[in-house]
Write an enzyme that holds these catalytic residues in place. Sequence first.
Site, PDB file in Angstrom:
ATOM      1  N   ASP A  63       0.859  -1.175   0.000  1.00  0.00           N
ATOM      2  CA  ASP A  63       0.000   0.000   0.000  1.00  0.00           C
ATOM      3  C   ASP A  63       0.897   1.227   0.000  1.00  0.00           C
ATOM      4  O   ASP A  63       1.883   1.281   0.730  1.00  0.00           O
ATOM      5  CB  ASP A  63      -0.939   0.006   1.214  1.00  0.00           C
ATOM      6  CG  ASP A  63      -2.125   0.931   1.026  1.00  0.00           C
ATOM      7  OD1 ASP A  63      -2.549   1.147  -0.134  1.00  0.00           O
ATOM      8  OD2 ASP A  63      -2.640   1.452   2.029  1.00  0.00           O
ATOM      9  N   ALA A  86      -0.268   7.219 -11.703  1.00  0.00           N
ATOM     10  CA  ALA A  86      -0.828   7.988 -10.591  1.00  0.00           C
ATOM     11  C   ALA A  86      -0.154   9.358 -10.466  1.00  0.00           C
ATOM     12  O   ALA A  86      -0.169  10.142 -11.415  1.00  0.00           O
ATOM     13  CB  ALA A  86      -0.774   7.191  -9.292  1.00  0.00           C
ATOM     14  N   ARG A 109       8.995   2.529  -3.296  1.00  0.00           N
ATOM     15  CA  ARG A 109       8.743   1.096  -3.425  1.00  0.00           C
ATOM     16  C   ARG A 109      10.065   0.335  -3.376  1.00  0.00           C
ATOM     17  O   ARG A 109      10.173  -0.704  -2.741  1.00  0.00           O
ATOM     18  CB  ARG A 109       7.991   0.835  -4.735  1.00  0.00           C
ATOM     19  CG  ARG A 109       7.333  -0.516  -4.784  1.00  0.00           C
ATOM     20  CD  ARG A 109       6.299  -0.630  -5.901  1.00  0.00           C
ATOM     21  NE  ARG A 109       5.112   0.145  -5.562  1.00  0.00           N
ATOM     22  CZ  ARG A 109       4.730   1.265  -6.186  1.00  0.00           C
ATOM     23  NH1 ARG A 109       5.412   1.743  -7.194  1.00  0.00           N
ATOM     24  NH2 ARG A 109       3.664   1.909  -5.801  1.00  0.00           N
TER      25      ARG A 109
END
Length: 191
Positions: free
Chosen positions: A64, A141, A169
């Site tokens: 997430d 995004a 990430r």
Amino acid sequence: MKIYFATGNLNKIKEAKIILKDLNVELERVNIEYPEIQGSLEEVAEFGAKWVYNILKKPVIVEDSGFFVEVLDGFPGTYSKFVQETIGNEGILKLLEDKDNRNAYFKTVIGYCDENGVKLFKGVVKGQVSREIRSKGYGFAYDSIFIPEGENRTFAEMTTEEKSKISHRKKAFEEFKKFLLSDLLKRKDKN
């Protein structure tokens, strides 16, 4: 060793495979949706990892991420996906049009669950919100409005490989990678 990655986002799996490519781990995408509870990224990742593990009964990760803008008190934060789908990057830029403080950060939390329970791995990358949407067709995004520290390009102006070297990430997956190496060594010593 095979680890399942519960995500519908093909960009995330591509980035993860690049980061983990030198490990003897097979990463396989599984499209199992889990309820996204309202809470912190850590709470969402922990809940999601347990949920998917209870279905698969095999090692699984969920991830997430959120985009946090300082002058907006961390908004959109844990609501990043919803905000992206509603007001998008144009809406974020509109909210910031008269703001000098453009500090922002991306944060990723990976939840890994196996027979031993859940472990969490975090990564953060700080930067600035650009004044316009800038993209070369890469990224997704908020990538086209985020300029990481030390760069003059947005994430969306970098190839996936370039972004994967510095992203939030990557930092979370690097922590996960350290854990996997340690865990694999422990398993080897037991045999």
